[in-house]
Design an enzyme around this catalytic site. Structure first.
Site, PDB file in Angstrom:
ATOM      1  N   TYR A 141     -21.171   0.522  -8.266  1.00 14.30           N
ATOM      2  CA  TYR A 141     -21.134   0.445  -9.754  1.00 14.30           C
ATOM      3  C   TYR A 141     -22.433   0.616 -10.398  1.00 14.30           C
ATOM      4  O   TYR A 141     -22.705   1.010 -11.710  1.00 14.30           O
ATOM      5  CB  TYR A 141     -20.292  -0.742 -10.505  1.00 14.30           C
ATOM      6  N   LYS A 192     -15.589  -2.538   5.180  1.00 20.38           N
ATOM      7  CA  LYS A 192     -15.244  -1.589   5.643  1.00 20.38           C
ATOM      8  C   LYS A 192     -15.978  -1.003   6.790  1.00 20.38           C
ATOM      9  O   LYS A 192     -16.755   0.163   6.774  1.00 20.38           O
ATOM     10  CB  LYS A 192     -14.790  -0.218   4.513  1.00 20.38           C
ATOM     11  N   ASP A 224      -8.501  -1.935   3.823  1.00 14.85           N
ATOM     12  CA  ASP A 224      -7.160  -1.556   3.717  1.00 14.85           C
ATOM     13  C   ASP A 224      -6.155  -2.501   4.123  1.00 14.85           C
ATOM     14  O   ASP A 224      -5.322  -2.643   3.768  1.00 14.85           O
ATOM     15  CB  ASP A 224      -7.123  -0.051   4.669  1.00 14.85           C
ATOM     16  N   ASP A 248     -13.193  -5.627  -7.174  1.00 18.61           N
ATOM     17  CA  ASP A 248     -12.447  -4.990  -8.555  1.00 18.61           C
ATOM     18  C   ASP A 248     -10.795  -4.681  -8.217  1.00 18.61           C
ATOM     19  O   ASP A 248     -10.046  -5.149  -8.805  1.00 18.61           O
ATOM     20  CB  ASP A 248     -12.914  -3.755  -9.070  1.00 18.61           C
ATOM     21  N   ASP A 252      -7.246  -7.349  -9.074  1.00 20.13           N
ATOM     22  CA  ASP A 252      -6.242  -6.835  -9.760  1.00 20.13           C
ATOM     23  C   ASP A 252      -4.916  -6.987  -9.144  1.00 20.13           C
ATOM     24  O   ASP A 252      -3.976  -7.429  -9.543  1.00 20.13           O
ATOM     25  CB  ASP A 252      -6.313  -5.573 -10.308  1.00 20.13           C
TER      26      ASP A 252
END
Ligand code: NAD
Length: 357
Positions: A141, A192, A224, A248, A252
């Site tokens: 980000y 990852k 994943d 992020d 959620d």
């Protein structure tokens, strides 16, 4: 030591929910003799209306001097069409980065009384208590270079850079291990590493930091698989630490396991445990001014503030138990209402928590 809070009610339902949270703060302040003082400042759309910018200097100065910040939510349709650089959300991003709030703590707790509100089967989520620790000021980000460029063949190409330095990984890993020590002593680091070098380093450094916490069990999982496990068997997790992008998304996902966004608090901390505390939801313009918003996420944010920035564990627990009591009494705002319970408004819910303290 005196402790000072800057209160930023913000926009939409912000002033309604923060109003109730401040009543709870005042009550525990008196009950536990905490000596906390607070002042109100403007952020977001309210600040744009008054000063033309979403984060006025006076707000930033006050937040810098304070020991903690309590925020409602910012934004709304009124400001959606103004120039992007001065939209309400910009004020929020700026205050987070100006205060160097690199550690975002998002608990996903499912109160047993609300197990039927989740979209998952009650036996999978009842008693759920996960803490997601998301790195908030680095990663893709913020990484440079970024942008949209035009290639030689005339085609446009968008690009971002996922970047983490060792020190950034180390400091967030320490936060996760220290928090795990106060909980069930398990940390899951999500990466990852099979594909991305940046997360290969993430895995290496978290493993290194983990050696300093031999009493905490560290494991690793690819993002994943973590996304899958969160809906398959979420109760296997205690503390989950991960970078900005994965955090992020996973936070959620974890929030929705609890089925009620109006119940979830969050904290964003700096190196010295100064923090900004806010509900996970937004300003809910669709219900603003109607007196029906759920104030519990903001009230539980006050509990986090007392725990993490002021070390006032007894007062924090007292608030959390009071929330449990009002749920036991069957009181529900419309977002968590089910048949057989009693529907109440924002004020009634806030006052019930104060009474239950
Ligand atoms: P939202 O979280 O505001 O609302 C989503 C849905 O959840 C709505 O139906 C709303 O009524 C409901 N809801 C949210 N909080 C609730 C509560 N406490 N009690 C009962 N119901 C509640 O998200 P959105 O609609 O995507 O965004 C609305 C505005 O909020 C936008 O301007 C957005 O930019 C802003 N926003 C701000 C923050 C923040 O300040 N941290 C976070 C997210 C969104």
């Amino acid at each position: 030591m005196s402790k000072h809070i800057v209160v930023l009610a913000g926009d939409g339902i912000g002033p309604e929910i923060v109003g109730e949270a401040v009543k709870v703060l005042a009550a525990v302040n008196e009950k536990f003799g905490l000596g906390i003082t607070w002042e109100n400042q403007l952020l977001g759309g309210a600040a744009i209306d008054a000063h033309g910018v979403p984060l006025p200097d006076v707000t930033l100065d006050a937040a810098r001097k304070a020991d903690a910040v309590l925020l409602g939510a910012v934004g709304g349709p009124k400001w959606d069409t103004i120039e992007r650089s001065i939209r309400p959300e910009r004020g929020l991003l700026k205050i987070r980065s100006e205060l160097n709030l690199f550690a975002n703590l998002r608990p996903a707790i499912l109160y047993p009384q609300l197990a039927s509100a989740s979209s998952l089967k009650p036996e999978i989520v009842a008693g759920l208590d996960i803490l997601i620790v998301r790195e908030l000021t680095g990663g893709i980000y913020f990484g440079q270079p970024r942008g949209v460029r035009t290639l030689e063949n005339g085609e446009r190409q968008g690009f971002n850079t996922d970047v983490y330095s060792e020190s950034e990984i180390r400091r967030i890993a320490h936060v996760a291990f220290q928090l795990a020590r106060q909980r069930n002593k398990k940390v899951l680091s999500v990466d990852k590493a099979n594909v991305l070098e940046v997360t290969e380093l993430w895995k290496e450094i978290t493993t290194e930091v983990g050696k300093e916490y031999p009493d905490v069990q560290l494991s690793h999982m690819y993002v994943d698989n973590a996304a899958m496990q969160l809906v398959r068997a979420p109760k296997q997790f205690d503390v989950i630490v991960t970078g900005n992008l994965f955090g992020d998304i996973l936070s959620d996902e974890a929030a929705m396991l609890t089925g009620s966004i109006g119940m979830l608090p969050s904290a964003s901390l700096d190196q010295n445990k100064k923090g900004m505390y806010e509900p996970c939801h937004g300003s809910a313009p669709d219900i603003a001014g109607k007196g029906v918003a759920n104030p519990l996420a903001t009230i539980l944010s006050v509990a986090m503030l007392l725990r993490y920035s002021f070390n006032a564990e007894a007062a924090a627990k007292c608030i959390e138990e009071a929330v449990g009591k009002v749920l036991d009494q069957g009181l529900r705002t419309p977002d968590i209402y089910t048949e057989g319970t009693k529907k109440v408004g924002t004020k009634e819910m806030g006052e019930a928590v104060v009474a239950a303290l």
